[in-house]
Design a protein around this motif. Structure first.
Motif, PDB file in Angstrom:
ATOM      1  N   UNK A 189      -4.926   9.064  -2.699  1.00 35.64           N
ATOM      2  CA  UNK A 189      -4.303   9.057  -1.367  1.00 35.64           C
ATOM      3  C   UNK A 189      -5.304   8.557  -0.339  1.00 35.64           C
ATOM      4  N   UNK A 190      -6.549   8.972  -0.549  1.00 37.60           N
ATOM      5  CA  UNK A 190      -7.597   8.570   0.374  1.00 37.60           C
ATOM      6  C   UNK A 190      -7.702   7.044   0.426  1.00 37.60           C
ATOM      7  N   UNK A 191      -7.629   6.459  -0.751  1.00 40.55           N
ATOM      8  CA  UNK A 191      -7.730   5.004  -0.842  1.00 40.55           C
ATOM      9  C   UNK A 191      -6.558   4.356  -0.105  1.00 40.55           C
ATOM     10  N   UNK A 192      -5.354   4.887  -0.338  1.00 39.29           N
ATOM     11  CA  UNK A 192      -4.169   4.294   0.292  1.00 39.29           C
ATOM     12  C   UNK A 192      -4.294   4.383   1.804  1.00 39.29           C
ATOM     13  N   UNK A 193      -4.720   5.554   2.270  1.00 40.35           N
ATOM     14  CA  UNK A 193      -4.901   5.718   3.705  1.00 40.35           C
ATOM     15  C   UNK A 193      -5.902   4.726   4.253  1.00 40.35           C
ATOM     16  N   UNK A 194      -6.985   4.555   3.507  1.00 42.54           N
ATOM     17  CA  UNK A 194      -8.023   3.635   3.955  1.00 42.54           C
ATOM     18  C   UNK A 194      -7.478   2.217   4.058  1.00 42.54           C
ATOM     19  N   UNK A 195      -6.687   1.836   3.075  1.00 47.72           N
ATOM     20  CA  UNK A 195      -6.136   0.482   3.108  1.00 47.72           C
ATOM     21  C   UNK A 195      -5.241   0.322   4.325  1.00 47.72           C
ATOM     22  N   UNK A 216       0.835  -1.199   0.000  1.00 43.75           N
ATOM     23  CA  UNK A 216       0.000   0.000   0.000  1.00 43.75           C
ATOM     24  C   UNK A 216       0.871   1.251   0.000  1.00 43.75           C
ATOM     25  N   UNK A 217       1.953   1.198   0.745  1.00 45.57           N
ATOM     26  CA  UNK A 217       2.804   2.377   0.816  1.00 45.57           C
ATOM     27  C   UNK A 217       3.524   2.632  -0.510  1.00 45.57           C
ATOM     28  N   UNK A 218       3.674   1.562  -1.275  1.00 51.83           N
ATOM     29  CA  UNK A 218       4.349   1.729  -2.558  1.00 51.83           C
ATOM     30  C   UNK A 218       3.421   2.290  -3.625  1.00 51.83           C
ATOM     31  N   UNK A 219       2.120   2.295  -3.346  1.00 48.76           N
ATOM     32  CA  UNK A 219       1.164   2.823  -4.336  1.00 48.76           C
ATOM     33  C   UNK A 219       1.300   4.332  -4.424  1.00 48.76           C
TER      34      UNK A 219
END
Lengths: 166, 727
Positions: B83-89, B25-28
């Motif tokens: 970014x919202x999606x990444x945070x959510x994950x 996720x952090x790599x996205x």
């Protein structure tokens, strides 16, 4: 006063100067002749150093100095009492140098008195009780307290040879 | 199946999966086209869902299902990567971690597990509703069609493939389960049934491996199955069916082309074949499925690399080495035993050398070699790559940067650098402290950076590398650096420094490492309470490590941590002073030189000796340790080097190198700063291990300011306020 004292206990007696002390055998692992002691520089005076007890380096306390008694040279009777104590929840092995170690005795709860509050040379908070044997009194030490206390001079009056706090 | 050990296995596996989820996720990055990372995430959550349900962790399964639905939307291009999606994950990952922790704690109570698990109260929102709601919101924003799906909780992987739009494809699947599969509690028939839900299939059992009756073991599975399956689900979905049995089983999934194989006699095929032939033929049916999950829904997404696609890995590379999980206490015990063995070996060598028995020499030498090899191997088992803690740090940077509204890139290098596990375990906290400092104090807010002509995004470099028997970890930021004037003002304000004291810039920076010091103007959530750097220093001291700090105002700060590879056994140089023997860690020794009596007197306010043109300060150990006897005519100086500092230790004799098994001196000597441990010598005596960093600190030699007279060594007093220049 303490649950340990409600049952018949076995105690090891040892001598510092002319005073007889006792420790519960449950806290004693072994008694050894004095091996060569390696000094640890800059440590407090009463910390004599470390010794090799079966492959482990164990810290050694000079009990005389720890209790604020005048030091004497080691003799052939000097012994290390290797103790296993629970200090602040941490199992700790430590050796204490005594002038001589005598015997294992049994004391019933009735033979143990709480430390007298008055007219005693000794600090009562480090003493668990006074064992009576014939006409003799034996000081039963509260070892966990002795070794948790920074300054465990047992003798109340300040002496030139009292321990120097770390 | 829900017995203790297997749920433990699940929990361990889940931990791994969560770590990989976090990394991925952090790599996205926002706006990124759908690719392998998304698939990886999807698969990881999918596995968690499946095994969660299997072990009766309904909350885990229900929650992961929601995440999975969202990710499915991403896969199909309905939900963009933001970014919202990444945070959510990431938040979902945290929530799952908490859920799993609660699942673990009843176990921890039953058996004496590490108290950290059971002892820490787990802050879980009861059902993670707000995360779930956010997940739903993100999904329904773009696609209202997903309503209702999230509430149903089905058996793993039955409904997922059906939703995946893709063309029909025929697969040949060969499945030969591991013989013990029945004993492990799995049921191959159920797997085959599950396979049928993917599409029409023909299953042929292969009974050739069934032995004669007298050799037959009733609880072994001798059968293999050949399956021809026509499905529009991708190979992932097929692979998922076998996900819990693939270890030890033989499984091959071969696409045999679009579903019009004439060899396939399946009665359902005709209709499917018509449907399939209406599609354009697949480009390379032999090796590749060209990501059927995305091809129709998201035409601009790049196809998966062909090499990878035939059977995408669900968990780990297929060709991984078999590995064993062992409780670290067992390794510790092993290391302890090897320590004793090494000790006894050195005693034996000594006795053998003195005994003068010719026949003894060769076997003892051989034993010596074997013991050394055994020691290296066993210590090697405990070595772990430092990269295992980088993930956590990456996350920290990500979260903190967001919280403080800073933009920071975290660049890590040297993940493969290996360290003893005990060192590694204790390294995490200091690194977290350092990073927090860098992010909070170091990197400026984006607007300020732009105004200063720096790139808008700050960068923190974390590098690990081996040098000799040490590991050097550097953390460098390109922030504002440490301003000596501010440090000075602050130190005076805090009473750490006398106002009239003159200090070098280096000294001032070192002040930052002292207790109770912080230059942050305001106390934030993150730092500024005056704890931090001194804690770091103390933790590193406990690890026999060393911390150096350099800073260029306006350009950034670099912290260099030097750590020993291991805490158990080191190479040491045995030296003698009077009747006492000491060990100097070989890792810091550069050379030994002689010190004649006449050189000793040649001092003008300081003690230094010229070594190859450089003046190196020296410390007579006899004096430092107040040893009684007189020094011999000719002494030796062991030159040690620690980071930038060089210091000579004056001894009577150098006795040679020794394998040194380090023992702690314990609580009674923890304030002794000059020695860091003890070891038992071959003759049974105890030798102390010198703490060279402590000696350097205690002697505090600073070449540019010779006005200070040499001091005798006081016992270190770490908490007294600093009024003179000694650190």
């Amino acid at each position: 006063m303490n649950t340990l004292l409600t049952d018949i206990g076995q105690y090891i007696t040892f001598r510092l100067g002319d005073e007889l002390f006792a420790i519960n055998v449950a806290q004693v692992r072994e008694v050894l002749e004095l091996p060569p002691v390696t000094k640890v520089p800059t440590a407090p005076d009463y910390m004599r150093g470390v010794v090799n007890v079966r492959g482990k380096a164990i810290p050694v306390v000079d009990l005389r100095r720890k209790f604020g008694l005048p030091p004497t040279p080691d003799t052939v009777h000097s012994r290390i009492v290797v103790m296993e104590l629970d200090l602040d929840g941490e199992p700790t092995v430590i050796g204490g140098i005594a002038d001589s170690v005598h015997e294992v005795i049994e004391l019933e709860p009735g033979q143990i008195n709480p430390p007298p509050r008055i007219a005693l040379r000794w600090r009562t908070d480090l003493i668990q009780g006074m064992g009576r044997r014939g006409d003799d009194f034996i000081i039963i030490l509260d070892l966990a307290r002795v070794f948790s206390a920074e300054d465990a001079a047992l003798v109340k009056e300040p002496s030139a040879l009292a321990t120097v706090p770390a | 199946m829900t017995s203790g050990p297997s749920i433990q296995t699940f929990l361990l596996e889940a931990e791994d999966l969560l770590v990989s989820i976090e990394e991925t996720a952090l790599a996205l990055s926002p706006g990124q086209p759908v690719g392998e990372p998304i698939h990886q995430l999807f698969r990881a959550f999918h596995t968690l869902k499946g095994s969660g349900a299997m072990f009766g962790l309904e909350n885990v399964a229900a929650f992961t299902h929601r995440v999975e639905s969202l990710l499915d939307g991403v896969r199909e291009g309905r939900v963009p990567v933001t970014t919202e999606l990444i945070d959510l994950i990431l938040r979902a990952k945290d929530h799952l971690e908490a859920l799993l922790a609660t699942a673990r704690s009843p176990l921890a109570r039953r058996e004496p597990a590490p108290p950290s698990d059971a002892g820490q109260p787990v802050a879980v929102e009861p059902d993670g509703t707000d995360i779930a709601a956010a997940l739903e919101a993100l999904l329904t924003d773009t696609s209202p069609a997903e309503e209702g799906k999230a509430s149903q909780l089905l058996a793993p992987s039955t409904h997922i493939p059906n939703r995946i739009a893709g063309s029909l494809q025929t697969y040949h699947i060969r499945f030969r389960p591991h013989r013990g599969i029945l004993a492990a509690g799995a049921n191959p028939v159920a797997l085959l049934k599950e396979l049928r839900t993917l599409g029409p299939c023909q299953i042929v059992a292969d009974t050739t491996a069934v032995p004669a009756l007298e050799e037959l073991q009733a609880d072994h599975c001798y059968l293999a199955w050949d399956v021809t399956l026509v499905t529009n689900a991708g190979p992932d979905a097929i692979k998922d069916v076998f996900i819990f049995v693939e270890d030890g089983s033989e499984l091959s999934i071969q696409p045999t082309g679009p579903a019009q194989s004439p060899a396939d006699p399946s009665p359902v095929i005709p209709s499917a074949a018509v449907e399939a032939s209406a599609e354009p033929p697949q480009p390379s049916p032999a090796s590749c499925t060209s990501a059927p999950t995305t091809s129709s829904a998201n035409p601009e997404s790049p196809p998966e690399p062909p090499g990878k696609a035939s059977v995408p890995r669900t968990r780990r590379p297929a060709a991984r080495e078999a590995s064993v999980r062992v409780p670290s206490s067992r390794l510790d015990r092993l290391v302890g035993l090897v320590g004793e063995l090494v000790m006894n070996q050195s005693r034996l060598s000594q006795v053998a050398a003195g005994a003068g028995v010719a026949g003894l020499v060769a076997p003892v030498e051989e034993l010596d070699r074997l013991v050394a090899e055994l020691r290296d191997n066993i210590l090697g088992i405990r070595m772990m790559p430092i990269g295992t803690i980088f993930g956590r740090l990456r996350r920290l940077v990500h979260d903190l940067a967001a919280e403080l509204q800073k933009e920071i890139d975290f660049v890590a290098a040297g993940e493969q650098t290996e360290l003893d596990k005990t060192v590694l375990d204790q390294l995490g906290d200091p690194l977290v402290h350092i990073l927090r400092n860098s992010i909070d104090h170091g990197i400026e807010p984006p607007a300020d950076r732009v105004r200063l002509g720096k790139p808008r995004r700050g960068t923190i470099h974390l590098t690990a590398a081996h040098t000799g028997s040490s590991v050097v970890v550097t953390i460098a930021d390109d922030g504002q650096g440490i301003d000596p004037a501010a440090v000075r003002a602050r130190a005076i304000e805090r009473g750490l420094l006398a106002p009239e004291a003159t200090l070098t810039d280096t000294d001032l920076r070192e002040l930052v490492l002292r207790p109770g010091f912080s230059t942050a103007r305001s106390v934030t959530n993150v730092s500024g309470r005056g704890v931090g750097m001194d804690v770091v220093k103390r933790q590193l001291d406990a690890l026999r490590g060393h911390l150096a700090l350099t800073s260029q105002p306006g350009h950034g700060t670099t912290l260099t941590l030097t750590l020993p590879l291991t805490l158990a056994i080191i190479d040491g140089l045995l030296v003698e002073v009077g009747s006492e023997q000491f060990i100097v860690p070989m890792s810091v020794v550069t050379e030994t030189v002689e010190l004649a009596r006449e050189q000793r007197h040649r001092r003008n306010g300081r003690r230094a000796i010229a070594v190859r043109g450089d003046l190196v300060p020296y410390v007579p150990l006899r004096e430092a340790f107040a040893l009684p006897d007189a020094a011999p005519e000719l002494e030796k100086i062991v030159i040690t080097c620690l980071g930038e500092d060089r210091v000579g230790l004056v001894v009577d004799r150098v006795l040679g190198s020794r394998q040194t098994v380090i023992q702690s001196l314990g609580r009674f000597y923890e304030h002794v700063g000059l020695v860091s441990g003890a070891t038992i010598l071959g003759d049974g005596r105890v030798a102390l291990i010198l703490d060279v960093a402590g000696l350097i600190r205690a002697t505090a030699y600073h070449p540019p300011s010779p006005s200070h007279p040499p001091r005798s060594l006081p016992p270190p007093t770490p908490t007294t306020p600093l009024t003179t220049k000694h650190l």
